[in-house]
Design an enzyme around this catalytic site. Structure first.
Site, mmCIF file in Angstrom:
data_model
loop_
_atom_site.group_PDB
_atom_site.id
_atom_site.type_symbol
_atom_site.label_atom_id
_atom_site.label_comp_id
_atom_site.label_asym_id
_atom_site.label_seq_id
_atom_site.Cartn_x
_atom_site.Cartn_y
_atom_site.Cartn_z
ATOM 1 C CB ILE A 63 20.496 72.684 84.968
ATOM 2 C CG1 ILE A 63 21.604 72.018 85.794
ATOM 3 C CG2 ILE A 63 19.405 73.245 85.855
ATOM 4 C CD1 ILE A 63 22.321 72.968 86.759
ATOM 5 C CB SER A 64 20.178 66.888 84.393
ATOM 6 O OG SER A 64 20.127 66.680 83.015
ATOM 7 C CD GLN A 65 15.153 64.514 89.436
ATOM 8 O OE1 GLN A 65 14.637 64.243 88.363
ATOM 9 N NE2 GLN A 65 14.805 63.931 90.554
#
Length: 213
Positions: A63-65
């Site tokens: 899950i992206s930053q």
């Protein structure tokens, strides 16, 4: 699926961090303030969900930053009713942000496990993308083109030609380009053949995979 006052407080703190890092789009910040990111993560990471960090999810993905999600969303300049193609549904968090911004989101995911997870999760959170697809992101969704914007949420070694073809004139394509490290790249379609290119520094993404079969 609980979302408590404590979670809301942590989201408010996260938004302050994103503002300090240079995110200025108020609608993007408002969406991040509202979306329960902890529900998109494995429960073992829940205590860390509102740190500005990427975390592992299923199928070897991440899950992206939050900063990356906010930065890409800001570059898209989303307007209500915009038709947006998302390449890489992943956890669904970026999809949720775009939906909350009022976009009609068409999202493609190559990993069957993630596709199934998000298909079940979105209705529980009252998030309603227009269309979720299990398929090869390099090909886009030609049957639903053209799109006002296209966002790619994985590192691509090159810009897939089908995606460029599926972008409206005046549309914006946001894509991280590179293998080990990616350069966040914005293409604006000027006419049938010309694209204006802008670059925005280094990011790190998992690679964009093709050929699902």
């Amino acid at each position: 699926m609980k979302d408590t006052g404590k979670h809301q407080g942590l989201r408010n703190q996260l938004v302050s961090v994103l503002e300090q890092k240079g995110i200025t789009d108020k609608s993007v910040l408002e969406a991040i303030k509202k979306i329960p990111r902890h529900l998109f993560l494995n429960s073992s990471f829940e205590d860390y969900a509102y740190q500005d960090k990427a975390f592992p999810i299923a199928a070897g993905q991440t899950i992206s930053q939050p900063y990356t999600v906010a930065f890409q969303s800001q570059l898209l300049e989303v307007k209500k009713e915009h038709k947006i193609l998302e390449i890489g549904t992943g956890s669904g968090y970026q999809t949720a942000v775009l939906c909350l911004l009022g976009a009609k989101v068409f999202s493609v995911e190559r990993q069957k496990e993630l596709f199934k997870q998000t298909s079940l999760l979105f209705p529980k959170l009252n998030i309603r993308p227009k269309y979720l697809s299990f398929g090869d992101g390099y090909k886009g969704l030609p049957n639903y083109a053209p799109f006002d914007s296209i966002i790619v949420t994985a590192g691509a070694p090159f810009i897939p030609q089908p995606l460029m073809a599926q972008l409206k004139i005046g549309g914006r394509l946001v894509i991280p380009l590179g293998t080990e490290v990616q350069i966040m790249t914005l293409l604006i379609r000027k006419n049938e053949t010309q694209f204006e290119k802008h670059e925005f520094g280094e990011f790190r993404f998992v690679p964009l995979l093709e050929d699902k079969n």
